[in-house]
Design a protein around this motif. Sequence first.
Motif, short mmCIF file in Angstrom:
data_model
loop_
_atom_site.label_atom_id
_atom_site.label_comp_id
_atom_site.label_asym_id
_atom_site.label_seq_id
_atom_site.Cartn_x
_atom_site.Cartn_y
_atom_site.Cartn_z
N ILE A 285 -31.37 -10.74 -26.89
CA ILE A 285 -30.15 -10.04 -26.58
C ILE A 285 -28.72 -10.48 -25.71
O ILE A 285 -27.59 -10.72 -26.21
CB ILE A 285 -30.42 -8.62 -26.09
N ALA A 286 -29.24 -11.44 -24.89
CA ALA A 286 -28.46 -12.27 -24.23
C ALA A 286 -27.65 -13.39 -25.02
O ALA A 286 -26.55 -13.81 -24.99
CB ALA A 286 -29.08 -12.90 -22.75
N SER A 287 -28.42 -14.15 -25.72
CA SER A 287 -28.00 -14.99 -26.71
C SER A 287 -26.93 -14.46 -27.68
O SER A 287 -26.03 -15.18 -27.71
CB SER A 287 -29.26 -15.70 -27.27
N TYR B 98 -29.78 -18.05 -38.68
CA TYR B 98 -30.12 -16.83 -37.81
C TYR B 98 -31.11 -15.84 -38.64
O TYR B 98 -31.26 -15.91 -39.68
CB TYR B 98 -28.76 -15.99 -37.68
N PRO B 99 -31.97 -15.35 -37.83
CA PRO B 99 -32.08 -15.41 -36.36
C PRO B 99 -32.98 -16.36 -35.83
O PRO B 99 -32.82 -16.13 -34.36
CB PRO B 99 -32.86 -13.94 -36.17
N ALA B 100 -33.61 -17.17 -36.23
CA ALA B 100 -34.33 -18.23 -35.43
C ALA B 100 -33.36 -19.18 -34.84
O ALA B 100 -33.75 -19.42 -33.54
CB ALA B 100 -34.88 -18.99 -36.73
N GLU B 101 -32.08 -19.26 -35.30
CA GLU B 101 -31.03 -20.15 -34.32
C GLU B 101 -29.80 -19.45 -34.64
O GLU B 101 -29.48 -18.88 -35.92
CB GLU B 101 -31.19 -21.66 -34.95
N ILE B 102 -29.04 -19.43 -33.68
CA ILE B 102 -27.71 -18.98 -33.90
C ILE B 102 -26.43 -19.90 -33.85
O ILE B 102 -26.41 -20.69 -33.12
CB ILE B 102 -27.50 -17.93 -32.53
N THR B 103 -25.63 -19.78 -34.63
CA THR B 103 -24.63 -20.77 -34.78
C THR B 103 -23.38 -19.73 -35.23
O THR B 103 -23.56 -18.83 -35.81
CB THR B 103 -24.80 -21.71 -35.98
N GLY C 64 -26.50 -26.96 -34.11
CA GLY C 64 -27.56 -27.84 -33.87
C GLY C 64 -27.76 -29.07 -34.57
O GLY C 64 -28.98 -29.76 -34.56
N LYS C 65 -26.61 -29.54 -34.99
CA LYS C 65 -26.78 -30.74 -35.72
C LYS C 65 -26.77 -31.97 -35.02
O LYS C 65 -26.52 -31.91 -33.65
CB LYS C 65 -25.80 -30.85 -36.76
N GLU C 66 -27.05 -33.15 -35.41
CA GLU C 66 -27.21 -34.24 -34.52
C GLU C 66 -25.67 -34.63 -34.05
O GLU C 66 -24.66 -34.41 -34.82
CB GLU C 66 -27.83 -35.51 -35.50
N GLY C 67 -25.79 -35.09 -32.83
CA GLY C 67 -24.61 -35.20 -32.24
C GLY C 67 -24.25 -34.04 -31.22
O GLY C 67 -23.21 -34.22 -30.53
N GLY C 68 -24.94 -32.92 -31.43
CA GLY C 68 -24.57 -31.85 -30.47
C GLY C 68 -25.24 -32.27 -28.95
O GLY C 68 -25.85 -33.32 -29.11
#
Length: 363
Positions: free
Chosen positions: A106-108, A126-131, A314-318
């Motif tokens: 919820i915080a994320s 999403y929901p595994a990763e948020i962008t 979450g891509k390379e360079g982040g």
Amino acid sequence: MSSERETLVLWRRPLTTLLYFTLQLISEVVRLTTLLLTNTTLILTSVVLSAVVVAALHFEGPHQVYVSVLQDKSAWCLYWLGLGVLSSVGFGTGLHTFLLYLGPHIASVTIAAWECGSTHFPEPPYPAEITCPDSGEPMSINLLAIMSKVRLEAFMWGAGTALGELPPYFMARAARLSGQQLEDEDFNELEEIKEKDDLDLWSRAKLLMHNLVEKAGFFGILLCASIPNPLFDLAGLTCGHFLVPFTTFFGATLIGKAIVKMHIQMLFVIFIFTKHHLEALENLIASIPEIGPALHAPFVDYMDKQKLKLHSGGKEGGPPTDSMVSKCFEIFLFLMIGYFVLSIVNSMAQQYHKDVVEKKKAQ
């Protein structure tokens, strides 16, 4: 015998504890298998449903689009339902999955919503990763928008905690119907409390909850389930002992935990992690004497990295994801899960010892 049972813990008698745990586990598996095999209706229903699911998954057709969506949603709901069950089941210990999983989720979402100006996160990831979404007009971010984004997860987790409260209820109900004395430490302690005049605060709280559930019925159970309550196991034992109908107990528990209490907890987390409240929290940390500046810098750095990660996708360079905060959380999570597993092993070993002693007495 009770003093001998208390010594059955892994750090005092590891080999005996592991042996009793294994025997109890085998016994439970055999009992469950026997129960399932005697229920022909359940077996027939399970076979039919399994056949329908297998056919839907393996036969090509336009329905595959809906099957895929339903499969993902079902897995997501079962994940949170299982975490909720783990939070209230565990032989008195429980795995506090709200602090470990639901609260951080919820915080994320709250932080991402304010940073992205939208809750329309691309799915997947999403929901595994948020962008943040690549395009689209920014929407109005408010409390209701964020709540609607996490309401499904919160409800399923709350429903899981309600399901986890059923074992004490059925245990006490079965003991009452069979005419046996319920051998539960909390219940027996409650009987001793009733006979005392001078009670401490904890004992008064136990007695108050017992009386509330016994006298107020549905609304008493609803009230106890609607607030953070470490003594709710007593409500299940009380309802089972006094043969409160299952629909009354579970209905009140489900409404209290999955709707009322979950909205309170959800609102609290969203309120804390709202943009301007986070800024106030950063200032508060910085104002702590002596250790404030040392804590403030890592906290701000961690929050900045999380915000940058939302835009990098979450891509390379982040930004790198490793940080002191995440490592501390991983260690804390590992310790909590380890304690939960140990408590289950110890409790099942003690239960096996108790069953053996009772069989000897019966003979």
